[in-house]
Structure formats: C-alpha cells, structure tokens
Design an enzyme around this catalytic site. Structure first.
Site, PDB file in Angstrom:
ATOM      1  NE  ARG A 130      -6.907   1.460  11.749  1.00  0.00           N
ATOM      2  CZ  ARG A 130      -5.668   1.226  11.331  1.00  0.00           C
ATOM      3  NH1 ARG A 130      -4.752   2.186  11.427  1.00  0.00           N
ATOM      4  NH2 ARG A 130      -5.317   0.050  10.839  1.00  0.00           N
ATOM      5  CE1 TYR A 184      13.102  31.703   2.799  1.00  0.00           C
ATOM      6  CE2 TYR A 184      13.358  29.333   2.515  1.00  0.00           C
ATOM      7  CZ  TYR A 184      13.108  30.590   1.989  1.00  0.00           C
ATOM      8  OH  TYR A 184      12.872  30.722   0.641  1.00  0.00           O
ATOM      9  CG  MET A 244       9.904  23.698  -2.182  1.00  0.00           C
ATOM     10  SD  MET A 244       8.830  24.699  -3.210  1.00  0.00           S
ATOM     11  CE  MET A 244       7.597  25.209  -2.014  1.00  0.00           C
ATOM     12  CE  LYS A 273      -0.474   0.058   5.048  1.00  0.00           C
ATOM     13  NZ  LYS A 273      -1.412   0.092   6.188  1.00  0.00           N
TER      14      LYS A 273
END
Length: 384
Positions: free
Chosen positions: A133, A261, A309, A34
């Site tokens: 769940r 940053y 990024m 998956k």
C-alpha cells in the site's frame, strides 16, 4: 433535544490504553486518534490520554492541528506523512513526527530543513514489507536511512511497517512480513514501530520499541474471531462508545402488514413495532439486515424493515414493557449492564466495527463520561 446520543466512556478508553501497554510491556504505545478518534471525538480522547501516552498518531496535519489547538503537546505522528511541501514548516517547528513513504517526501524534507538550522525532527521510514500500500521496498530502505541519519537536521529515525493480516496471527503473509522487517531492523539497528492493534495483542515479535494501538483503544477486539479462542481479549477490552436513543412511537399491526421502505418486512403475526430515533443520516448502517440486534431497556430485540434516514423500526412484541420513551441501545453498554458488541452489529450489516464507529455523523452529540460515572443524560450545550 433528539434522544440519539453517543455516550463516550473515557475511563474505558484509558483502561484499554493501559491494556495495550500491558500487552507490550517493553514498548511505548502511541495512541492512534485518526478519523476523529475512530468517531469518538479526537480532542476529548486526546485530553483523556494526555497523561498516559508519550505520543499520539493521526492521519494528517489537519488532524494534528486540532489536537495542538486543544493543548496537546506530546509528539504527534502523521501516519500518511505530508501531502505538500508547504506543510513542512509547521511539521519541523511543531514537534510532529512524519512518516516518509516516498522519495519526494525525503527530498522535500531535507531541502526544507536547510531553512531551519536550529530544529531537528524525528521521522518514521515506512517499509513495504508485503502489504503493498505505502512504503519503500526493503531494498530501498537502507540507503534512505543512511542519507537521513547523515543529515544534521534529523533527530531520530524509526523503522515502520504495517501488517496486512495481523488479525490472523498464523497467517503466512504475517510471518513473511515479520521476517522481512525484523531482518531489516537488525541490519540497520533502528528502533521499530511495527505493531498495530492486533499485533499489539497477539504478536510479541512485532512489539520492539513502539506499538500503535488504534481500534483496540475503543474497545473493539481486532483479532479474527473465532471468539472461543479470543474470549480473554473480549473480557479485557471495554466498549467506549454507547450509541443510544429512545422509542418515539409504537404501532400495533396485524399479520400480513408491511413495514418501512420497499415493504421488505411483512409481519407474520400480530406485531408491536417500536420506532426509534436513529437512521442512516446519523451514520447507522442502512444495510442492517432483518433481525439486527438492539437492546431495549437491556433486553434484546431485532430490527424489522429497512433503516430510514432518521428512524429505524424494531419488533418489540416480545418485550411487553417497551413503549414510548424506552431506552434503545444500538451498540455498547446499556445502563442495566448488558452489552451489545459493535462488532456483532457490524456482522449483521456485512461490514466491520471500524465503519460503524467512524460513520457516526456530527449531528449525533457525543456525551463524555469519566471517573466511573455512566449517565444517560447529556447536556448538548457542553459538547462542543
């Protein structure tokens, strides 16, 4: 070509699958693919396991369709079952095994089987043994199984559950779940499919007929660590993904200069900074803390400043030979043989290895290696 590549070692994948079989020798092992095989590329991983795995498991029909389109013919288990009744024609005719976890799925399947009198299907009845769940309560399971087994369109019914704390084998919740599901299995006399990766490795009482190795296939130790206790697991599982890039620029900074940053990192000494072509736009976690490790030509260094990024910055002051073009391993096995465990990187990012592996973006090319060869080159035209 941008130098960032996810190298996928298919020999390691096959090794880890065989380790799952050795850990549960009396069970069959369905390979869980998956989420694009946990970020590794589902079709390539399925092809590598096609001669080993008697069944494969995905989250949903769309993921199964991608495997069928690449020639995978073994049963494919839909771990979340189906979401709409109009999926059922393909499930019934396409050798998909569906998990059933709600009553409407049972009713929809039985109604649709009337349109396919010559087809029979295998289903997995999911019991909520304590995770809360998905699944039927233990009190509901017996009546549902009896109804399915009485229907001529059902080939085989398996009993399934999922463990919330299998990574901690002494957990009281795990013991309670095991007692619940094993009692139910004995009463119903059904084949069981209970063990995920951690239970496959450390809970023999959960093995029964089928196990579901997932993250362990990709070389991640799924057990709660205490690495001292589980060093043997770390030794037998091999990392499958190596995320690798190169230094594309070097800055020499005096003490007292900010990097990146927010100026989170300020140099406390004269510092050489390497700029690496990898960032959160590629799936590398932006929350990586100061000092998060990388390997530069096999030597450890640490991130300095926030991840951007498309780039991140590392302190290469202690590696005099590092410079533009130096190989940077973000996790996995460096060509020198040194290994940086993705789980260690995940701890620095306050997350888990699953998140890092599944988060690698499509723009990062996957380069597949097998037959014992580890190649740091990659032909992008051959990837897709």
């Amino acid at each position: 070509m941008r130098p960032l590549t996810a190298h996928i070692d298919l020999d390691a994948l096959r090794h880890n699958y065989l380790q799952a079989r050795r850990s549960a020798p009396d069970a069959r092992a369905m390979a869980v693919l998956k989420a694009n095989a946990y970020g590794h590329g589902a079709t390539a991983c399925a092809e590598a396991l096609n001669d080993l795995a008697p069944a494969m498991a995905v989250a949903c029909l769309e993921e199964g369709q991608a495997l069928r389109a690449h020639g995978i013919q073994c049963p494919i288990v839909l771990l979340e079952g189906f979401f709409e009744a109009d999926e059922l024609d393909e499930i019934i005719t396409g050798d998909y095994w569906s998990v059933l976890h709600t009553r409407w799925q049972v009713e929809a399947l039985l109604a649709r089987l009337a349109h396919w009198p010559r087809h029979r299907v295998t289903v997995l009845i999911k019991c909520d043994s304590g995770m809360h769940r998905l699944g039927f309560s233990p009190d509901e399971v017996e009546a549902i199984c009896q109804r399915l087994q009485a229907h001529g369109g059902i080939e085989q019914t398996l009993l399934m559950t999922h463990f919330a704390t299998a990574d901690a084998p002494d957990s009281p919740l795990l013991i309670s779940q095991l007692q619940t599901i094993n009692t139910l299995r004995r009463r119903l006399d059904l084949p069981g499919c209970f063990a995920n990766s951690p239970a496959t490795l450390s809970v023999p009482a959960a093995h029964h007929d089928w196990v579901r190795p997932g993250v362990m296939l990709y070389g991640v130790n799924p057990l709660e660590t205490d690495h001292a206790q589980h060093d043997d697991i770390d030794q037998v599982l091999k990392p499958v993904m190596t995320l690798q890039s190169r230094i594309i620029a070097v800055r020499d900074l005096p003490a007292g200069e900010p990097i990146g940053y927010g100026a989170r990192h300020v140099t406390d000494r004269p510092t050489r900074v390497g700029v690496v072509a990898c960032g959160y736009g590629d799936g590398y976690d932006r929350h990586a803390a100061e000092g998060t490790p990388v390997l530069i030509d096999g030597q450890r260094a640490g991130i300095a400043g926030r991840v951007s990024m498309d780039m991140l910055t590392v302190d290469i002051t202690g590696i005099p030979g590092a410079g533009i073009g130096s190989r940077v391993t973000l996790w996995g096995r460096d060509a020198s043989g040194a290994v940086l465990d993705v789980s260690e990187v995940a701890q620095w990012c306050d997350t888990i290895a699953y998140t890092l592996l599944t988060g690698i973006m499509p723009r990062v090319p996957r380069c597949y290696h097998q037959d014992g060869a580890f190649d740091t080159s990659c032909d992008a035209s051959a990837l897709f």
